[in-house]
Design a protein around this motif. Structure first.
Motif, PDB file in Angstrom:
ATOM      1  N   TYR A 134       0.822  -1.209   0.000  1.00  0.00           N
ATOM      2  CA  TYR A 134       0.000   0.000   0.000  1.00  0.00           C
ATOM      3  C   TYR A 134       0.858   1.261   0.000  1.00  0.00           C
ATOM      4  O   TYR A 134       1.872   1.338   0.699  1.00  0.00           O
ATOM      5  N   LYS A 155       0.890   4.346 -11.834  1.00  0.00           N
ATOM      6  CA  LYS A 155       0.386   3.029 -12.242  1.00  0.00           C
ATOM      7  C   LYS A 155       1.473   2.224 -12.937  1.00  0.00           C
ATOM      8  O   LYS A 155       1.682   1.042 -12.648  1.00  0.00           O
ATOM      9  N   ASP A 161      -2.680  -3.297  -8.083  1.00  0.00           N
ATOM     10  CA  ASP A 161      -3.894  -4.014  -8.471  1.00  0.00           C
ATOM     11  C   ASP A 161      -5.075  -3.054  -8.571  1.00  0.00           C
ATOM     12  O   ASP A 161      -5.984  -3.260  -9.371  1.00  0.00           O
ATOM     13  N   LYS A 162      -5.037  -2.009  -7.731  1.00  0.00           N
ATOM     14  CA  LYS A 162      -6.140  -1.053  -7.689  1.00  0.00           C
ATOM     15  C   LYS A 162      -5.588   0.335  -7.358  1.00  0.00           C
ATOM     16  O   LYS A 162      -4.667   0.469  -6.563  1.00  0.00           O
ATOM     17  N   VAL A 164      -7.097   4.179  -6.221  1.00  0.00           N
ATOM     18  CA  VAL A 164      -8.245   4.974  -5.779  1.00  0.00           C
ATOM     19  C   VAL A 164      -7.808   6.432  -5.779  1.00  0.00           C
ATOM     20  O   VAL A 164      -6.784   6.774  -5.183  1.00  0.00           O
TER      21      VAL A 164
END
Length: 175
Positions: A134, A155, A161-162, A164
């Motif tokens: 994270y 990215k 993976d995600k 936000v």
């Protein structure tokens, strides 16, 4: 335009010491990182602009700048200090911003990294938890900078993976 002239336009004088003036060691580290990545940090200060507050007008709203709160989940290389520095420099370049100073700290024993790239247009900050995959980032820029461009860089660099992203327009009440 010279960097010294750009900073003077922002109310900063390189000839006077301050607690925020970067040391020669930090200047060298940033310059070495820029050379290593082949980055050419852009300067977006426009001396011909009659408006000196560098506020933005978008969709009929005048505001200080765009603040992106970015969470990377399932990300990698979050303990690699040198890689993180190179990535932040690329974020600055792609966002057409002006890097003034970068400072990163490597924590032990988990290897997390916390730091900030101080920009003429504001800042990019990062704090990582590699053991959790994270990273929390803060991207705030005013003027002609393009902070959304940093998202693609992040990215590509960390392969999360995600992602936000929350966006805030800062200073609407002042504009």
């Amino acid at each position: 335009m010279s960097k010294a002239h750009a900073l003077f336009q922002l109310g900063m004088d390189l000839n006077q010491g301050s607690s925020t003036t970067q040391t020669e060691e930090n200047k060298t580290a940033v310059q070495d990182a820029i050379k290593a990545t082949g980055s050419g940090i852009s300067n977006v200060v426009n001396l011909d602009d009659d408006r000196k507050d560098y506020f933005i007008e978008r969709d009929g709203i005048r505001f200080a700048g765009t603040h992106l709160i970015i969470d990377l989940l399932g990300a990698s290389r979050l303990d690699d200090l040198e890689f993180i520095q190179e990535t932040l420099i690329e974020c600055v370049e792609k966002s057409k911003a002006t890097l003034l100073h970068i400072h990163l700290h490597h924590f032990t024993p988990n290897g997390g990294v916390s730091g900030v790239a101080v920009l003429a247009e504001s800042h990019i900050s990062i704090h990582t938890w590699p053991e959790k995959g994270y990273a929390a980032l803060d991207v705030f820029m005013c003027g002609d900078a393009e902070p959304h461009n940093a998202i693609t860089v992040l990215k590509d660099a960390f392969g999360p993976d995600k992602v936000v992203v929350d966006e805030f327009r800062r200073g609407k009440e002042v504009g």
